[in-house]
Design an enzyme around this catalytic site. Structure first.
Site: not given
Ligand code: FES
Length: 159
Positions: A92, A109
Site C-alpha cells: 500500500h 493501515h
Molecule cells: S502502508 Fe500498509 S496498509 Fe497502508
C-alpha cells in the site's frame, strides 16, 4: 492512435492476456520470477512454527520475512511445504509488515495478507499481494533465497 477500453485496462493494471493465460514465463498465481544471487536465510533444523525470521533480500535495504507456518502453503518448501518467504514491505504505502496470528499484518493501515496463499491481500487498502521470495533447501538443511516474484513497493527495479 485509438486505445480500446480493454487495452487501457490492460495497460493500467499491468496485466496482459499472456500473463493471465499462462502464456510466456508468467504462471497463474505468481508474478514473473526475478533471480538474484542466493543467500542463506536460516536452517530448517532451527526454524520453529510461527516464529518469523526477518532478513534482507535481494539487497540490504529490502526487508523480508521467512515463516514456517506449520501447515501447507502455496509455493511452500520443506517436508510439509510450509516454509514461505515474502517481501516485508507493504504494497500500500511501504510500511513494514509483521507476522501475527497466522497472517501478515501491516500496522499502518491494517492491510492483511494470507501467507498460505502467496501473501494475497484479503483485507485493507493494499491492492496487491506481497512479492514472494522463492526458496530452496540445500542438503545440509540451509534455506536459500534465490529469486523474487514481483516488484518491491516503491521501486522501479528490485535491485
Ligand atoms: S502502508 Fe500498509 S496498509 Fe497502508
Amino acid at each position: 492512435m485509438m486505445v480500446t477500453r480493454r487495452r487501457a485496462i490492460q495497460i493500467l493494471s499491468g496485466v496482459t492476456v499472456a500473463s493471465v493465460t499462462g502464456v510466456g514465463k508468467a504462471q497463474w498465481g505468481f508474478a514473473p520470477s526475478l533471480s538474484y544471487p542466493a543467500i542463506r536465510v536460516g536452517n530448517i533444523r532451527t526454524l520453529q512454527n510461527n516464529q518469523p525470521l526477518y532478513f534482507a533480500y535481494p539487497d540490504s535495504r529490502a526487508q523480508a520475512i521467512l515463516i514456517k507456518l506449520g501447515r501447507p502453503a502455496l509455493g511452500g518448501v520443506g517436508q510439509n511445504r510450509d516454509i514461505v518467504a515474502f517481501s516485508a514491505t507493504c504494497t500500500h504505502m511501504g510500511c513494514g509488515v509483521q507476522y501475527k496470528g497466522g497472517r501478515l499484518v501491516c500496522p499502518c493501515h491494517y492491510s492483511m495478507f494470507d501467507p498460505t496463499k502467496a501473501a494475497q491481500v484479503y483485507q485493507g487498502l493494499a491492492s496487491t499481494g506481497l512479492p514472494r521470495i522463492r526458496l530452496r533447501i540445500a542438503q545440509n538443511g540451509d534455506i536459500l533465497a534465490n529469486a523474487m516474484e514481483g516488484l518491491i513497493w516503491g521501486r522501479t527495479k528490485n535491485v
